[in-house]
Design a protein around this motif. Structure first.
Motif, PDB file in Angstrom:
ATOM      1  N   GLU A   1       0.806  -1.214   0.000  1.00  0.00           N
ATOM      2  CA  GLU A   1       0.000   0.000   0.000  1.00  0.00           C
ATOM      3  C   GLU A   1       0.844   1.271   0.000  1.00  0.00           C
ATOM      4  OE1 GLU A   1      -3.671   2.069  -0.041  1.00  0.00           O
ATOM      5  OE2 GLU A   1      -3.195  -0.058  -0.354  1.00  0.00           O
ATOM      6  N   PHE A   2       1.985   1.272   0.703  1.00  0.00           N
ATOM      7  CA  PHE A   2       2.703   2.525   0.946  1.00  0.00           C
ATOM      8  C   PHE A   2       4.146   2.566   0.432  1.00  0.00           C
ATOM      9  CE2 PHE A   2      -0.531   2.148   4.257  1.00  0.00           C
ATOM     10  CZ  PHE A   2      -1.198   3.355   4.093  1.00  0.00           C
ATOM     11  N   VAL A   3       4.681   1.448  -0.036  1.00  0.00           N
ATOM     12  CA  VAL A   3       6.108   1.416  -0.395  1.00  0.00           C
ATOM     13  C   VAL A   3       6.358   0.870  -1.792  1.00  0.00           C
ATOM     14  CG1 VAL A   3       8.389   0.505   0.231  1.00  0.00           C
ATOM     15  CG2 VAL A   3       6.773   1.157   2.048  1.00  0.00           C
ATOM     16  N   SER A   4       5.785  -0.264  -2.119  1.00  0.00           N
ATOM     17  CA  SER A   4       6.131  -0.981  -3.346  1.00  0.00           C
ATOM     18  C   SER A   4       5.407  -0.439  -4.577  1.00  0.00           C
ATOM     19  CB  SER A   4       5.805  -2.480  -3.197  1.00  0.00           C
ATOM     20  OG  SER A   4       6.536  -3.046  -2.146  1.00  0.00           O
ATOM     21  N   VAL A   5       6.008  -0.667  -5.729  1.00  0.00           N
ATOM     22  CA  VAL A   5       5.380  -0.305  -7.002  1.00  0.00           C
ATOM     23  C   VAL A   5       4.156  -1.197  -7.208  1.00  0.00           C
ATOM     24  CG1 VAL A   5       5.682  -0.305  -9.513  1.00  0.00           C
ATOM     25  CG2 VAL A   5       7.547   0.480  -8.020  1.00  0.00           C
ATOM     26  N   PRO A   6       2.997  -0.611  -7.526  1.00  0.00           N
ATOM     27  CA  PRO A   6       1.773  -1.414  -7.696  1.00  0.00           C
ATOM     28  C   PRO A   6       1.966  -2.521  -8.724  1.00  0.00           C
ATOM     29  CG  PRO A   6       1.240   0.928  -7.647  1.00  0.00           C
ATOM     30  CD  PRO A   6       2.741   0.828  -7.699  1.00  0.00           C
ATOM     31  N   GLY A   7       1.396  -3.691  -8.421  1.00  0.00           N
ATOM     32  CA  GLY A   7       1.441  -4.813  -9.348  1.00  0.00           C
ATOM     33  C   GLY A   7       2.710  -5.632  -9.289  1.00  0.00           C
ATOM     34  N   THR A   8       3.670  -5.244  -8.453  1.00  0.00           N
ATOM     35  CA  THR A   8       4.908  -6.005  -8.340  1.00  0.00           C
ATOM     36  C   THR A   8       4.886  -6.861  -7.077  1.00  0.00           C
ATOM     37  OG1 THR A   8       6.079  -4.282  -7.079  1.00  0.00           O
ATOM     38  CG2 THR A   8       6.189  -4.174  -9.488  1.00  0.00           C
ATOM     39  N   ASN A   9       5.668  -7.932  -7.102  1.00  0.00           N
ATOM     40  CA  ASN A   9       5.830  -8.775  -5.922  1.00  0.00           C
ATOM     41  C   ASN A   9       6.702  -8.033  -4.917  1.00  0.00           C
ATOM     42  OD1 ASN A   9       6.745 -10.788  -4.033  1.00  0.00           O
ATOM     43  ND2 ASN A   9       6.211 -12.363  -5.527  1.00  0.00           N
ATOM     44  N   VAL A  10       6.263  -7.972  -3.668  1.00  0.00           N
ATOM     45  CA  VAL A  10       7.027  -7.262  -2.650  1.00  0.00           C
ATOM     46  C   VAL A  10       8.468  -7.775  -2.581  1.00  0.00           C
ATOM     47  CG1 VAL A  10       7.250  -6.912  -0.150  1.00  0.00           C
ATOM     48  CG2 VAL A  10       5.039  -6.604  -1.264  1.00  0.00           C
ATOM     49  N   ALA A  11       8.648  -9.082  -2.807  1.00  0.00           N
ATOM     50  CA  ALA A  11       9.987  -9.671  -2.728  1.00  0.00           C
ATOM     51  C   ALA A  11      10.938  -9.087  -3.768  1.00  0.00           C
ATOM     52  CB  ALA A  11       9.899 -11.186  -2.895  1.00  0.00           C
ATOM     53  N   GLU A  12      10.402  -8.521  -4.856  1.00  0.00           N
ATOM     54  CA  GLU A  12      11.269  -7.920  -5.878  1.00  0.00           C
ATOM     55  C   GLU A  12      11.987  -6.676  -5.349  1.00  0.00           C
ATOM     56  OE1 GLU A  12       9.496  -7.131  -9.702  1.00  0.00           O
ATOM     57  OE2 GLU A  12       8.013  -8.727  -9.383  1.00  0.00           O
ATOM     58  N   GLY A  13      11.376  -6.005  -4.377  1.00  0.00           N
ATOM     59  CA  GLY A  13      11.995  -4.802  -3.836  1.00  0.00           C
ATOM     60  C   GLY A  13      12.002  -3.642  -4.812  1.00  0.00           C
ATOM     61  N   ARG A  14      10.864  -3.349  -5.397  1.00  0.00           N
ATOM     62  CA  ARG A  14      10.732  -2.149  -6.245  1.00  0.00           C
ATOM     63  C   ARG A  14       9.933  -1.111  -5.454  1.00  0.00           C
ATOM     64  NH1 ARG A  14      12.339  -2.649 -11.489  1.00  0.00           N
ATOM     65  NH2 ARG A  14      12.601  -4.778 -12.284  1.00  0.00           N
ATOM     66  N   TYR A  15      10.610  -0.048  -5.058  1.00  0.00           N
ATOM     67  CA  TYR A  15      10.007   0.949  -4.176  1.00  0.00           C
ATOM     68  C   TYR A  15       9.559   2.151  -5.008  1.00  0.00           C
ATOM     69  CZ  TYR A  15      12.819  -2.086  -1.220  1.00  0.00           C
ATOM     70  OH  TYR A  15      13.401  -3.188  -0.631  1.00  0.00           O
ATOM     71  N   ASP A  16       8.333   2.579  -4.774  1.00  0.00           N
ATOM     72  CA  ASP A  16       7.648   3.531  -5.652  1.00  0.00           C
ATOM     73  C   ASP A  16       7.977   4.982  -5.282  1.00  0.00           C
ATOM     74  OD1 ASP A  16       5.929   4.879  -7.307  1.00  0.00           O
ATOM     75  OD2 ASP A  16       4.184   3.619  -6.831  1.00  0.00           O
ATOM     76  N   ARG A  17       8.620   5.691  -6.194  1.00  0.00           N
ATOM     77  CA  ARG A  17       8.972   7.089  -5.958  1.00  0.00           C
ATOM     78  C   ARG A  17       7.740   7.983  -5.928  1.00  0.00           C
ATOM     79  NH1 ARG A  17      12.540   9.261 -10.832  1.00  0.00           N
ATOM     80  NH2 ARG A  17      12.309  11.160  -9.579  1.00  0.00           N
ATOM     81  N   ASP A  18       6.615   7.505  -6.460  1.00  0.00           N
ATOM     82  CA  ASP A  18       5.399   8.308  -6.489  1.00  0.00           C
ATOM     83  C   ASP A  18       4.560   8.152  -5.216  1.00  0.00           C
ATOM     84  OD1 ASP A  18       5.944   9.338  -9.028  1.00  0.00           O
ATOM     85  OD2 ASP A  18       5.058   7.590 -10.017  1.00  0.00           O
ATOM     86  N   LYS A  19       4.968   7.257  -4.337  1.00  0.00           N
ATOM     87  CA  LYS A  19       4.262   7.104  -3.067  1.00  0.00           C
ATOM     88  C   LYS A  19       4.947   7.984  -2.027  1.00  0.00           C
ATOM     89  CE  LYS A  19       2.236   2.573  -3.879  1.00  0.00           C
ATOM     90  NZ  LYS A  19       2.144   1.152  -3.480  1.00  0.00           N
ATOM     91  N   LEU A  20       4.188   8.875  -1.442  1.00  0.00           N
ATOM     92  CA  LEU A  20       4.714   9.891  -0.550  1.00  0.00           C
ATOM     93  C   LEU A  20       5.452   9.269   0.640  1.00  0.00           C
ATOM     94  CD1 LEU A  20       4.631  13.005  -0.460  1.00  0.00           C
ATOM     95  CD2 LEU A  20       2.612  12.794   1.031  1.00  0.00           C
ATOM     96  N   PHE A  21       6.694   9.715   0.852  1.00  0.00           N
ATOM     97  CA  PHE A  21       7.539   9.269   1.969  1.00  0.00           C
ATOM     98  C   PHE A  21       7.730   7.750   1.967  1.00  0.00           C
ATOM     99  CE2 PHE A  21       5.509  13.218   3.579  1.00  0.00           C
ATOM    100  CZ  PHE A  21       6.664  13.990   3.707  1.00  0.00           C
ATOM    101  N   ALA A  22       7.841   7.165   0.765  1.00  0.00           N
ATOM    102  CA  ALA A  22       8.013   5.713   0.671  1.00  0.00           C
ATOM    103  C   ALA A  22       9.270   5.251   1.404  1.00  0.00           C
ATOM    104  CB  ALA A  22       8.071   5.278  -0.793  1.00  0.00           C
ATOM    105  N   LYS A  23      10.367   5.994   1.239  1.00  0.00           N
ATOM    106  CA  LYS A  23      11.625   5.596   1.885  1.00  0.00           C
ATOM    107  C   LYS A  23      11.500   5.630   3.405  1.00  0.00           C
ATOM    108  CE  LYS A  23      15.225   8.385   2.432  1.00  0.00           C
ATOM    109  NZ  LYS A  23      15.741   8.203   3.825  1.00  0.00           N
TER     110      LYS A  23
END
Length: 512
Positions: A237-259
């Motif tokens: 919901e708050f970190v990963s790129v939508p539609g990707t497996n969390v295990a891939e570790g793709r963090y979404d720059r468009d999600k506010l304060f994802a880091k």
């Protein structure tokens, strides 16, 4: 101990209270752990964990080795043995490193943590992400252990194989429920202090607070719908790129304060497991310190909390250490193999170091007497590390100027005292926010080179918990520190948060 199904004789089941007193949980082995600066690069460039694997695995492996050097026992989530390349690389084929891994398992230096499984070689549930080649190597490693060896596996509870209710209930109460409570308590913190410690600029603190409110609100909505609150769900919901497996570790720059949210979730996840097992988390450099959670947590030392300002001050007073002339290759650990680590743990230098540190953590109030012993043993240990590295002809000796650093990290500020090699420095940095009481935190001991470097072999461990009950005690401590010779106050605390992890019985989540 309760009887369990152990038909092949490989495993010795243990409970959390049967772990060694010096056992730690290494946060760097978390399959989502990434150094702070690399996380920034991944988000900005849209890279996955696999795409930064070269650099990340080197750093994880170095932290893995440091945990085995600096602690008597390391507890490792079973999935990390086959999903984390920094560990599984030693298991891929027969050789001295696979043998060393077996030795570390048999000696209890490594203790697998089992969640729902009853055996370390048990097939993972089908829905979980598994690196198949790694799991096969893990099974082969276990199968090849001598018949007389045992692997000490820790679980919340052991019962009859047909009745796992006690483990499910203990897991819910000690692991899943506290994780949920820690997440849902984020907005109860001092938001200005929390924002400062995760690196959010003061002008963005209100927006950061609102985003945390969304995290807490989402978590609450899961709870009221009787759905589990687990890290993967919050990542989606708050970190990963939508539609990707969390295990891939793709963090979404468009999600506010994802880091920042990722860092907080990772910290909560790892300290939560450490709490459930009654042991300390071993937090690597460039990761958030536990103090950002602003919690009045249970003490882990025999003497309880350090709650007296005068007693706390003793940790920052100058320590007199004899000048030590020695050599150290800052990146020596990076050139070692797992077999070298096993050999190192057999030396008198390593055993003397572990005993000295055990004495310090058992009685932190005797810091003046015990810290010198730890420092001396640490210097000897680093000499052994260098010898092993030189045997591989990969070490380039450089002059080492060992110093000891004591860091007192509190919800209201951070204070650091460095001494040794003719050096004495005392600095403090206060949070740009109102102090709320109680003021809690920890004391951390670092042993390192005078000129610190990212790849240097150093030691960093928490040695005491702190709780100052009132504003008066906090002001008293601050006044005492500011009166010490050479005290210098930094402009602000900035990145002080960084270090130098109800469902029904049949609905317990399969992953954590």
């Amino acid at each position: 101990m309760t009887d369990v199904d152990d038909s092949d004789g490989l495993m010795t089941p243990i409970r959390p209270d049967q772990l060694e007193p010096g056992a730690v949980i290494a946060q760097s082995l978390d399959n989502q752990w990434v150094p702070d600066d690399l996380t920034v690069d991944m988000i900005e460039q849209g890279k996955s964990l696999d795409q930064v694997a070269g650099r990340r695995v080197r750093e994880v492996r170095a932290e893995y080795f440091r945990s085995l050097i600096n602690a008597s026992q390391v507890v490792i989530n079973r999935a990390y043995f086959y999903n984390n390349p920094a560990i599984s690389r030693d298991l891929m084929e027969e050789g001295e490193d696979r043998t060393a891994h077996r030795n570390l398992l048999a000696s209890g230096a490594i203790a697998p943590f089992l969640l729902n499984e009853r055996h370390p070689a048990q097939e993972p549930p089908a829905h979980l992400h598994v690196r198949r080649e790694g799991f096969t190597a893990w099974q082969e490693t276990l199968e090849g252990m001598p018949a007389t060896d045992r692997v000490r596996c820790v679980r919340m509870a052991w019962g009859d194989s047909d009745d796992d209710r006690e483990n499910k209930e203990n897991t819910r109460i000690r692991l899943f429920q506290p994780f949920t409570e820690k997440v849902q308590g984020l907005t109860a913190k001092n938001i200005d202090a929390l924002a400062a410690q995760v690196g959010v600029a003061p002008e963005n603190a209100d927006e950061f607070g609102r985003r945390l409110g969304e995290v807490v609100g989402y978590s609450n909505s899961l709870s009221v719908r009787r759905q589990p609150v687990v890290r993967n769900t919050l990542y989606e919901e708050f970190v990963s790129v939508p539609g990707t497996n969390v295990a891939e570790g793709r963090y979404d720059r468009d999600k506010l304060f994802a880091k920042e949210i990722k860092q907080l979730l990772d910290l909560i996840y790892n300290v939560n497991l450490a709490d459930a097992l009654g042991r300390y988390p071993l937090t690597p450099a460039d990761s958030l310190r536990r103090v950002v959670l602003q919690e009045a947590r249970e003490a882990r030392t025999n003497s309880g909390f350090v709650d007296d300002p005068e007693q706390l001050l003793t940790f920052l007073r100058r320590q007199a250490f004899a000048a030590v002339q020695d050599h150290l290759t800052p990146s020596a650990v990076n050139s070692l193999s797992l077999q070298d680590i096993w050999r190192l743990r057999q030396t008198a230098a390593w055993n003397g170091y572990i005993r000295a540190f055990g004495a310090l953590t058992a009685a932190p109030e005797h810091f003046h007497d015990a810290a010198g012993q730890v420092f001396d043993r640490y210097v000897r240990l680093n000499s052994e590390i260098l010898k092993l590295a030189q045997e591989r002809r990969q070490a380039r000796p450089t002059r080492w100027h060992p110093v000891v650093e004591v860091v007192v990290t509190l919800t209201a500020g951070t204070f650091s005292a460095v001494s040794g090699a003719g050096l004495w420095e005392l600095t403090g940095a206060l949070l740009p926010a109102m102090v709320s009481t109680p003021v809690t935190g920890s004391v951390q001991l670092l042993l390192r080179n005078q000129k610190s470097g990212r790849e240097e072999q150093r030691f960093a461990r928490e040695i005491a918990s702190v709780r100052l009950a009132s504003d008066r005690e906090w002001r008293q401590f601050l006044d005492l520190v500011q009166r010490l010779p050479g005290y210098r106050q930094e402009p602000d605390v900035g990145s002080a948060g960084n270090a130098s992890t109800t469902t029904q019985d049949d609905e317990v989540p399969k992953d954590y």
